[in-house]
Design an enzyme around this catalytic site. Structure first.
Site, PDB file in Angstrom:
ATOM      1  N   PRO A   1     -26.512   6.978   2.641  1.00  0.00           N
ATOM      2  CG  PRO A   1     -28.511   8.033   2.027  1.00  0.00           C
ATOM      3  CD  PRO A   1     -27.913   7.107   3.042  1.00  0.00           C
ATOM      4  NE  ARG A   2     -19.384   6.770   0.858  1.00  0.00           N
ATOM      5  CZ  ARG A   2     -18.727   5.824   0.190  1.00  0.00           C
ATOM      6  NH1 ARG A   2     -18.568   5.893  -1.118  1.00  0.00           N
ATOM      7  NH2 ARG A   2     -18.210   4.794   0.830  1.00  0.00           N
TER       8      ARG A   2
ATOM      9  N   GLY B   1     -11.958   2.977 -12.076  1.00  0.00           N
ATOM     10  CA  GLY B   1     -12.932   1.923 -11.754  1.00  0.00           C
ATOM     11  C   GLY B   1     -12.542   1.303 -10.436  1.00  0.00           C
TER      12      GLY B   1
ATOM     13  CG  ASP C   1     -16.287   7.056   2.504  1.00  0.00           C
ATOM     14  OD1 ASP C   1     -15.673   6.164   3.116  1.00  0.00           O
ATOM     15  OD2 ASP C   1     -17.330   7.574   2.921  1.00  0.00           O
TER      16      ASP C   1
ATOM     17  CE  LYS D   1      -9.272   6.950   3.659  1.00  0.00           C
ATOM     18  NZ  LYS D   1     -10.556   7.489   3.205  1.00  0.00           N
TER      19      LYS D   1
ATOM     20  CD  GLN E   1     -11.520   7.915  10.083  1.00  0.00           C
ATOM     21  OE1 GLN E   1     -10.494   8.048  10.710  1.00  0.00           O
ATOM     22  NE2 GLN E   1     -12.125   6.739   9.982  1.00  0.00           N
TER      23      GLN E   1
ATOM     24  CE  LYS F   1      -8.197   1.212  -8.090  1.00  0.00           C
ATOM     25  NZ  LYS F   1      -8.839   1.316  -9.376  1.00  0.00           N
TER      26      LYS F   1
ATOM     27  CB  THR G   1     -18.584   2.059   7.878  1.00  0.00           C
ATOM     28  OG1 THR G   1     -17.223   1.877   7.497  1.00  0.00           O
ATOM     29  CG2 THR G   1     -18.722   1.732   9.356  1.00  0.00           C
TER      30      THR G   1
ATOM     31  CB  ALA H   1     -11.887   3.187   8.386  1.00  0.00           C
ATOM     32  N   GLY H   2     -14.197   2.304   6.367  1.00  0.00           N
ATOM     33  CA  GLY H   2     -14.617   1.194   5.505  1.00  0.00           C
ATOM     34  C   GLY H   2     -13.811   1.330   4.232  1.00  0.00           C
ATOM     35  CG  HIS H   3     -10.131   1.775   4.136  1.00  0.00           C
ATOM     36  ND1 HIS H   3      -8.882   2.004   4.629  1.00  0.00           N
ATOM     37  CD2 HIS H   3     -10.877   2.853   4.487  1.00  0.00           C
ATOM     38  CE1 HIS H   3      -8.869   3.174   5.260  1.00  0.00           C
ATOM     39  NE2 HIS H   3     -10.076   3.695   5.201  1.00  0.00           N
TER      40      HIS H   3
HETATM   41  P1  GDP Z   1     -11.961   4.553   1.306  1.00  0.00           P
HETATM   42  O1  GDP Z   1     -12.686   4.631   2.594  1.00  0.00           O
HETATM   43  O2  GDP Z   1     -11.206   5.804   0.995  1.00  0.00           O
HETATM   44  O3  GDP Z   1     -11.095   3.331   1.179  1.00  0.00           O
HETATM   45  O4  GDP Z   1     -13.087   4.438   0.172  1.00  0.00           O
HETATM   46  P2  GDP Z   1     -14.413   3.510   0.219  1.00  0.00           P
HETATM   47  O5  GDP Z   1     -14.029   2.118  -0.028  1.00  0.00           O
HETATM   48  O6  GDP Z   1     -15.220   3.817   1.426  1.00  0.00           O
HETATM   49  O7  GDP Z   1     -15.228   4.144  -0.973  1.00  0.00           O
HETATM   50  C1  GDP Z   1     -14.742   4.177  -2.275  1.00  0.00           C
HETATM   51  C2  GDP Z   1     -15.714   3.419  -3.190  1.00  0.00           C
HETATM   52  O8  GDP Z   1     -15.400   3.700  -4.521  1.00  0.00           O
HETATM   53  C3  GDP Z   1     -15.614   1.916  -3.056  1.00  0.00           C
HETATM   54  O9  GDP Z   1     -16.856   1.345  -3.329  1.00  0.00           O
HETATM   55  C4  GDP Z   1     -14.587   1.544  -4.132  1.00  0.00           C
HETATM   56  O10 GDP Z   1     -14.733   0.208  -4.607  1.00  0.00           O
HETATM   57  C5  GDP Z   1     -14.955   2.524  -5.209  1.00  0.00           C
HETATM   58  N1  GDP Z   1     -13.867   2.975  -6.076  1.00  0.00           N
HETATM   59  C6  GDP Z   1     -12.555   3.214  -5.760  1.00  0.00           C
HETATM   60  N2  GDP Z   1     -11.915   3.731  -6.823  1.00  0.00           N
HETATM   61  C7  GDP Z   1     -12.821   3.828  -7.819  1.00  0.00           C
HETATM   62  C8  GDP Z   1     -12.778   4.325  -9.157  1.00  0.00           C
HETATM   63  O11 GDP Z   1     -11.762   4.815  -9.642  1.00  0.00           O
HETATM   64  N3  GDP Z   1     -13.950   4.283  -9.865  1.00  0.00           N
HETATM   65  C9  GDP Z   1     -15.110   3.772  -9.347  1.00  0.00           C
HETATM   66  N4  GDP Z   1     -16.191   3.771 -10.117  1.00  0.00           N
HETATM   67  N5  GDP Z   1     -15.181   3.301  -8.101  1.00  0.00           N
HETATM   68  C10 GDP Z   1     -14.070   3.346  -7.348  1.00  0.00           C
HETATM   69  P1  IMO Z   2     -12.957   6.015   5.638  1.00  0.00           P
HETATM   70  O1  IMO Z   2     -11.646   5.607   6.231  1.00  0.00           O
HETATM   71  C1  IMO Z   2     -16.277   8.842   5.708  1.00  0.00           C
HETATM   72  C2  IMO Z   2     -17.383  10.509   9.604  1.00  0.00           C
HETATM   73  C3  IMO Z   2     -18.747  10.137  10.154  1.00  0.00           C
HETATM   74  C4  IMO Z   2     -19.077  11.400  10.922  1.00  0.00           C
HETATM   75  C5  IMO Z   2     -17.726  11.804  11.510  1.00  0.00           C
HETATM   76  C6  IMO Z   2     -17.498  11.347  12.950  1.00  0.00           C
HETATM   77  O2  IMO Z   2     -13.776   4.903   5.136  1.00  0.00           O
HETATM   78  O3  IMO Z   2     -12.771   7.140   4.666  1.00  0.00           O
HETATM   79  P2  IMO Z   2     -16.937   8.976  14.028  1.00  0.00           P
HETATM   80  O4  IMO Z   2     -17.718   7.706  14.023  1.00  0.00           O
HETATM   81  O5  IMO Z   2     -15.580   8.871  13.424  1.00  0.00           O
HETATM   82  O6  IMO Z   2     -16.909   9.643  15.370  1.00  0.00           O
HETATM   83  O7  IMO Z   2     -17.800   9.969  13.079  1.00  0.00           O
HETATM   84  O8  IMO Z   2     -16.751  11.218  10.675  1.00  0.00           O
HETATM   85  N1  IMO Z   2     -16.511   9.361   9.241  1.00  0.00           N
HETATM   86  C7  IMO Z   2     -16.262   8.988   7.981  1.00  0.00           C
HETATM   87  N2  IMO Z   2     -16.752   9.435   6.811  1.00  0.00           N
HETATM   88  N3  IMO Z   2     -15.345   7.881   5.712  1.00  0.00           N
HETATM   89  C8  IMO Z   2     -14.812   7.433   6.867  1.00  0.00           C
HETATM   90  O9  IMO Z   2     -13.777   6.577   6.912  1.00  0.00           O
HETATM   91  C9  IMO Z   2     -15.315   7.959   8.081  1.00  0.00           C
HETATM   92  N4  IMO Z   2     -15.041   7.728   9.391  1.00  0.00           N
HETATM   93  C10 IMO Z   2     -15.768   8.605  10.086  1.00  0.00           C
HETATM   94  O10 IMO Z   2     -19.659   9.893   9.112  1.00  0.00           O
HETATM   95  O11 IMO Z   2     -19.483  12.413  10.054  1.00  0.00           O
HETATM   96 MG    MG Z   3     -14.624   4.391   3.355  1.00  0.00          MG
END
Ligand code: GDP
Ligand code: IMO
Ligand code: MG
Length: 439
Positions: A313-314, A424, A13, A16, A233, A18, A309, A39-41
């Protein structure tokens, strides 16, 4: 023709999705090489948010081919839902050329493994049984699917789309899975029909996308088309290099971009690590700089730190350059991209961890044992914060002096050049210090 790998440097998280979306204008192909819909991107374009779980983050840019590589594990139902949602918005629409041939902007490797209902049930029940010792998985069946891949009892996309092959494989696998479900987990078994009937239909729908994507990538490399490899991840969740056993079940590090997509290491020209300006983690496991106080709450609130995903709460804490140095080494980072710097505006002081105190000694390297890591106390340098809103800034020298000092300190302690800063969630809210696509 730089082909670049993007990986998370922390526990996922980092932003990536973005960054991949921002760089997509420089490339023709974006490849996911590991993980699955754990994953949740998140991509934000013109204020509109899209969360991708399986489809590469190049999906919102036309003219880009998105590839789900052989190293990914695929839940066919979720993938079809994701394709439908994107197509409803006008993305990922197949194109016809002058000869009437149809080309799809999405391709799926015939060697990617399939997540089946028993994988999800096993994941859920194991976590339930573990109680307080649970890993905190996303419950998507990721671990059990990778287990079966290694045990050579998985089903691949190439088999899913072939009803006869699927039948043959399921006839052998289902009785063994049922024995495990019944005797070890005390769970309901699956009938052959309930799995076969549903999955052969899903296979039919996905068949047009399935092919040998390694060949497609090799052609793209020959044509000198830029390729972006999108990690999921983060490094500290890597099954070898992370906080085992509190990790995911794949190699998240850059090396796996090759094996997870079917290209050789000589195809890769750079590796960029995404680092959040502080640290977060979802699920259980060690996290030395975690904050349990008001500051941690503030980071979660201002940074909207809730899982893309699972909505969980993180856990939040200060930036940890021990974690970043470890990521720099095991990924061979050629650059770092710092995200969410805007979230730190308004904090009076910021802390940067540069080592751990363990049994009276100072550790500068990330320990391999979680018992050691759990007993580590972070050693911090405290720096002054800044008040200004920086979410509209487009140049490094326009940042407040303390923000620049913060970044310079991180760069020095990590030992890798910062190439971009994100301020942002929107695609436009970032600026480059060095363009990795230009020599
Ligand atoms: P990923 O899994 O690495 O693609 O990241 P996620 O999408 O799970 O989580 C990143 C969160 O931060 C998302 O809600 C993005 O929209 C947000 N985000 C990404 N870059 C920035 C930034 O520079 N500033 C802020 N405030 N939010 C960001
Ligand atoms: P992105 O790509 C954050 C974490 C889970 C758990 C551990 C194992 O969005 O960054 P799994 O379901 O993979 O067997 O869970 O890994 N986890 C992540 N944490 N971002 C992710 O993906 C994750 N994918 C798995 O929360 O601790
Ligand atoms: Mg994510």
């Amino acid at each position: 023709m730089p082909n670049i790998v993007i990986v998370g440097t922390q526990w996922g998280d980092e932003g990536k999705g973005k960054i991949v979306d921002v760089f997509t204008e420089h490339v023709k192909v974006v490849v996911r090489f590991q993980g699955g819909n754990n994953a949740g991107h998140t991509l934000v374009v013109d204020g509109k948010k899209t969360v991708l779980h399986l489809i590469p983050s190049g999906a919102l840019t036309s003219g880009v081919t998105c590839i789900i590589g052989n190293g990914v594990v695929i839940d066919p139902e979720i993938l079809l839902e994701e394709i439908a949602a994107l197509q409803a918005k006008g993305y990922l629409i197949p194109k016809k050329n002058r000869k009437g041939e149809i080309s799809s902007p999405l391709l799926i490797s015939d060697k990617a493994h399939v997540i089946l209902p028993y994988h999800k049930r096993i994941d859920f029940l194991r976590e339930q049984k573990a109680g307080r010792d649970k890993i905190g998985t996303t419950g998507r069946g990721i671990g059990p699917t990778y287990e079966d891949k290694m045990a050579r009892m998985g089903i691949r996309m190439g088999e899913l789309v072939d009803p006869e092959l699927l039948k043959k494989r399921l006839e052998v696998i289902i009785p063994e899975k049922n024995y495990f479900l019944k005797t070890v987990l005390g769970a309901e078994p699956f009938s052959f029909e309930e799995v076969y009937d549903v999955y052969s239909e899903l296979g039919k729908k996905l068949a047009p996308y399935v092919q040998n994507t390694s060949i497609f990538l090799s052609e793209a490399i020959k044509k000198k088309q830029n390729i972006l490899f999108e990690g999921a991840q983060g490094t500290s969740l890597d099954v070898d290099h992370g906080t085992y056993p509190f990790v995911t079940s794949s190699n998240t590090v850059a090396g796996n971009a090759c094996s997870g997509s079917g290209v050789g290491p000589t195809a890769i020209n750079g590796v960029l690590g995404i680092a959040k300006a502080y640290t977060t983690r979802v699920g259980s496991g060690p996290f030395p700089t975690e904050l349990f106080d008001e500051t941690g709450e503030q980071l979660r609130k201002i940074g909207s730190e809730f899982g893309a995903t699972t909505g969980r709460p993180r856990r939040c804490g200060w930036i940890d350059t021990v974690v970043l140095r470890h990521a720099a080494r095991v990924n061979g980072l050629t650059g770092v991209i710092v995200t969410k710097l805007d979230v730190l505006s308004g904090f009076k002081e910021l802390k940067i961890c540069d080592g751990y105190r363990y049994q009276g000694k100072v550790l500068k390297e990330f320990p391999g044992s979680i018992d050691v890591l759990n007993a580590c106390e972070p050693i911090y340098t405290t720096v002054k914060g800044w008040k200004e809103d920086i979410s509209g800034i487009k140049k490094f020298n326009k940042l407040p002096a303390n923000a620049r000092k913060y970044l310079q300190k991180i760069e020095k302690l990590t030992g890798v050049k910062i190439m971009m800063i994100s301020v942002g969630p929107d695609r436009e809210q970032q600026f480059l210090l060095k363009n990795p696509f230009r020599a």
